[in-house]
Write a protein that holds these residues in place. Structure first.
Motif, PDB file in Angstrom:
ATOM      1  N   TYR A 148       0.838  -1.200   0.000  1.00 37.94           N
ATOM      2  CA  TYR A 148       0.000   0.000   0.000  1.00 37.94           C
ATOM      3  C   TYR A 148       0.873   1.251   0.000  1.00 37.94           C
ATOM      4  O   TYR A 148       2.060   1.220   0.347  1.00 37.94           O
ATOM      5  CB  TYR A 148      -0.916   0.023   1.236  1.00 37.94           C
ATOM      6  N   ALA A 149       0.245   2.348  -0.402  1.00 38.10           N
ATOM      7  CA  ALA A 149       0.884   3.667  -0.333  1.00 38.10           C
ATOM      8  C   ALA A 149      -0.068   4.679   0.274  1.00 38.10           C
ATOM      9  O   ALA A 149       0.335   5.760   0.677  1.00 38.10           O
ATOM     10  CB  ALA A 149       1.310   4.126  -1.732  1.00 38.10           C
ATOM     11  N   SER A 150      -1.344   4.325   0.351  1.00 37.00           N
ATOM     12  CA  SER A 150      -2.386   5.263   0.772  1.00 37.00           C
ATOM     13  C   SER A 150      -2.454   5.414   2.286  1.00 37.00           C
ATOM     14  O   SER A 150      -2.093   4.505   3.041  1.00 37.00           O
ATOM     15  CB  SER A 150      -3.751   4.794   0.260  1.00 37.00           C
ATOM     16  N   ARG A 320      -8.768   4.338  -2.599  1.00 30.41           N
ATOM     17  CA  ARG A 320      -7.320   4.452  -2.357  1.00 30.41           C
ATOM     18  C   ARG A 320      -6.569   4.268  -3.670  1.00 30.41           C
ATOM     19  O   ARG A 320      -5.762   3.354  -3.834  1.00 30.41           O
ATOM     20  CB  ARG A 320      -6.877   3.424  -1.316  1.00 30.41           C
ATOM     21  N   LYS A 321      -6.852   5.157  -4.602  1.00 31.28           N
ATOM     22  CA  LYS A 321      -6.253   5.083  -5.937  1.00 31.28           C
ATOM     23  C   LYS A 321      -4.723   5.134  -5.891  1.00 31.28           C
ATOM     24  O   LYS A 321      -4.054   4.665  -6.811  1.00 31.28           O
ATOM     25  CB  LYS A 321      -6.785   6.221  -6.812  1.00 31.28           C
ATOM     26  N   GLU A 322      -4.183   5.692  -4.799  1.00 24.85           N
ATOM     27  CA  GLU A 322      -2.718   5.773  -4.695  1.00 24.85           C
ATOM     28  C   GLU A 322      -2.075   4.391  -4.664  1.00 24.85           C
ATOM     29  O   GLU A 322      -0.881   4.245  -4.952  1.00 24.85           O
ATOM     30  CB  GLU A 322      -2.297   6.527  -3.426  1.00 24.85           C
ATOM     31  N   ASP A 323      -2.863   3.366  -4.297  1.00 31.77           N
ATOM     32  CA  ASP A 323      -2.305   2.021  -4.174  1.00 31.77           C
ATOM     33  C   ASP A 323      -2.252   1.274  -5.497  1.00 31.77           C
ATOM     34  O   ASP A 323      -1.574   0.239  -5.592  1.00 31.77           O
ATOM     35  CB  ASP A 323      -3.134   1.198  -3.176  1.00 31.77           C
ATOM     36  N   GLN A 325      -0.965   1.775  -8.576  1.00 30.26           N
ATOM     37  CA  GLN A 325       0.311   1.615  -9.269  1.00 30.26           C
ATOM     38  C   GLN A 325       1.237   0.658  -8.521  1.00 30.26           C
ATOM     39  O   GLN A 325       1.860  -0.225  -9.125  1.00 30.26           O
ATOM     40  CB  GLN A 325       0.990   2.975  -9.452  1.00 30.26           C
ATOM     41  N   THR A 355      -4.638   3.298 -13.508  1.00 27.81           N
ATOM     42  CA  THR A 355      -4.871   4.232 -12.399  1.00 27.81           C
ATOM     43  C   THR A 355      -6.151   5.054 -12.589  1.00 27.81           C
ATOM     44  O   THR A 355      -6.661   5.625 -11.624  1.00 27.81           O
ATOM     45  CB  THR A 355      -3.671   5.184 -12.234  1.00 27.81           C
ATOM     46  N   ARG A 425      -2.478  12.944 -12.830  1.00 28.72           N
ATOM     47  CA  ARG A 425      -2.381  13.479 -11.474  1.00 28.72           C
ATOM     48  C   ARG A 425      -1.307  14.567 -11.371  1.00 28.72           C
ATOM     49  O   ARG A 425      -0.512  14.607 -10.424  1.00 28.72           O
ATOM     50  CB  ARG A 425      -2.098  12.345 -10.480  1.00 28.72           C
TER      51      ARG A 425
END
Length: 471
Positions: A148-150, A320-323, A325, A355, A425
């Motif tokens: 994860y990154a979110s 949690r779109k940041e996850d 990629q 994404t 983004r």
């Protein structure tokens, strides 16, 4: 390492002539073969015998092939399933592949085709078991890393860390495919029980009678076909954890028995009188709103509160779109290694599509999409063309631009840059490469916006109101 053994195959076919012919072919190839003519009996055999490969007709009495597939995989996750189908049901067989079938072959079944499918399934199973054994040697706890990154998933990871050492029952909630089982793994592997088993049960995949015997076990003679005592999942999980997936699907009768175990820590096998202590931590998961289920009298309120001591909600992937990629690259490496392919990444267009998409099937859908893309990619980058049609179509619709005939070029440029920047983004270099323009053009555009420069209505010719779409 796994010991290579001759697979045991179960053939399920209600046509006696076809079944006999397939059994003869497989026995001639020195496989151990069992046979039956209906899906329910097949489940009983899988429950009592060690079956490696299931060869089943799609059309069956009592229980059809797809339902048999789901229930059989719930009993034995490593079971490989080959579906036999007529030409008119190929589409259903393809759906069965999505449910976990290894392959399907069409009727009339040819000897070489059957043997080839079984041989490949046996090879896949052997390699899977070998990889599992290697992972266990390198990591005895079998821990699965959270990717994860979110901020949302960071909060989930922190909660996992906080609750893992407790003895509390935990309810993991979230949409299908969000990774509830991964969270259960993480909790168990960070807990004092990590050296003991984590036993998993898919409650939705089993009917009441089978689920009850799976959970609590049974004594010899408890029912027709109970030829020997069998320990249930509670006994197998003794000292460890029991993961009850899709807990919202269990019937009222099973709810009562489960409540007793949670309250007293005791149960009896079916047909037995001896009370057995259950030293088990319960981890449950659901994609249902159990509050609503309680209100509508479909789920016991007392059981809900027993399960919901601690609730961990897993956010959907669109939250949690940041996850996306990071997960896409994680799955890329996983399946590139499994398929021995030298794939290094995604094209910019493909990553932008991934994404941008909302992923209604969540992480599971993303994983399946990446695995499929790896299979169809021959170069070092995954191109847009091998992504699922739903993903590429969504990306194309998001990148379309509608304008009136006579719209000034500067206005078209402005819209194109704004839309592309939105989907990258704010990454100006990527936006410039996608548009085929210099990065300085993007900066000039942004400077004009900051300066308040706009295309005036007077610059437009509204005499023609027809619209044109640029894809």
């Amino acid at each position: 390492m796994s010991i290579r053994k001759t697979p045991t195959i179960l053939v399920v076919e209600d046509d006696v002539e076809n079944r006999t012919a397939m059994v003869k072919v497989l026995e001639g190839a020195e496989y151990k073969v069992l046979e039956t003519d209906n899906g329910q009996q097949a489940l009983d055999i899988i429950n009592e015998e060690t079956i490696d490969i299931l060869v089943t007709d799609l059309r069956l009495p009592v229980l059809d092939g797809v339902e048999l597939l789901k229930r059989a995989k719930a009993l034995e996750q490593e079971l490989e399933v080959i579906m036999i189908t007529g030409h008119g049901t190929v589409e259903i067989a393809v759906e069965a592949i999505k449910e976990g079938a290894y392959d399907f072959i069409t009727k009339p079944v040819k000897k070489a085709q059957l043997l080839r499918a079984v041989e490949k399934a046996a090879e896949k199973q052997y390699l899977s078991r070998e990889n599992r054994d290697l992972r266990q040697q390198l990591n005895p706890n079998g821990a699965r890393r959270l990717v994860y990154a979110s901020t949302e998933m960071r909060n989930v990871a922190r909660m996992v860390e906080q609750v893992a050492s407790s003895t509390a029952t935990i309810l993991i909630s979230g949409d299908s495919g969000t990774g509830k089982e991964v969270i259960a793994d993480a909790i168990h592997n960070a807990s004092p029980r990590r050296l003991k088993p984590l036993i998993k049960v898919s409650c939705a995949a089993l009917p009441d009678t089978l689920l009850e015997s799976e959970l609590f076990g049974y004594e010899k003679g408890a029912f027709t076909g109970a030829n020997a005592r069998k320990e249930g999942r509670f006994e197998l999980a003794n000292g460890g954890s029991l993961f009850l997936d899709e807990i919202g699907e269990i019937s009222p009768s099973i709810q009562v028995k489960l409540l007793r175990v949670l309250q007293d820590g005791k149960f009896e096998r079916l047909g037995g009188t001896r009370t057995i202590d259950a030293d088990v931590r319960i981890l449950a998961a659901t994609n249902k709103d159990l509050h609503k289920e309680v209100e509508e009298k479909r789920f016991r309120e007392d059981l809900f509160y027993r399960l919901n001591v601690i609730n961990i909600r897993i956010p959907s992937l669109r939250e949690r779109k940041e996850d996306v990629q990071l997960l896409a690259m994680h799955f890329l490496k996983l399946y590139a290694d499994k398929n021995s392919k030298p794939i290094e990444g995604f094209s910019e267009e493909a990553m932008l599509a991934l994404t941008s998409y909302d992923w209604p099937g969540n992480v599971r859908e993303l994983e399946n999409a990446v695995e499929r893309a790896v299979v169809f990619t021959n170069g070092k980058q995954i191109p847009m063309s091998v992504l699922p049609q739903a993903v590429s179509a969504f990306a194309e619709s998001q990148h379309s631009l509608t304008f009136k005939i006579g719209t000034p070029l500067r206005e078209l440029e402005r819209q194109a840059i704004d839309i592309t920047l939105h989907h990258t983004r704010g990454d100006k270099n990527m936006a410039a490469r996608l548009l085929g323009i210099a990065t300085r053009t993007i900066y000039r555009h942004l400077e004009r916006q900051e300066g308040g420069e706009q295309v005036s209505e007077g610059d437009r010719d509204d005499t023609d109101n027809d619209t044109v779409s640029i894809q």
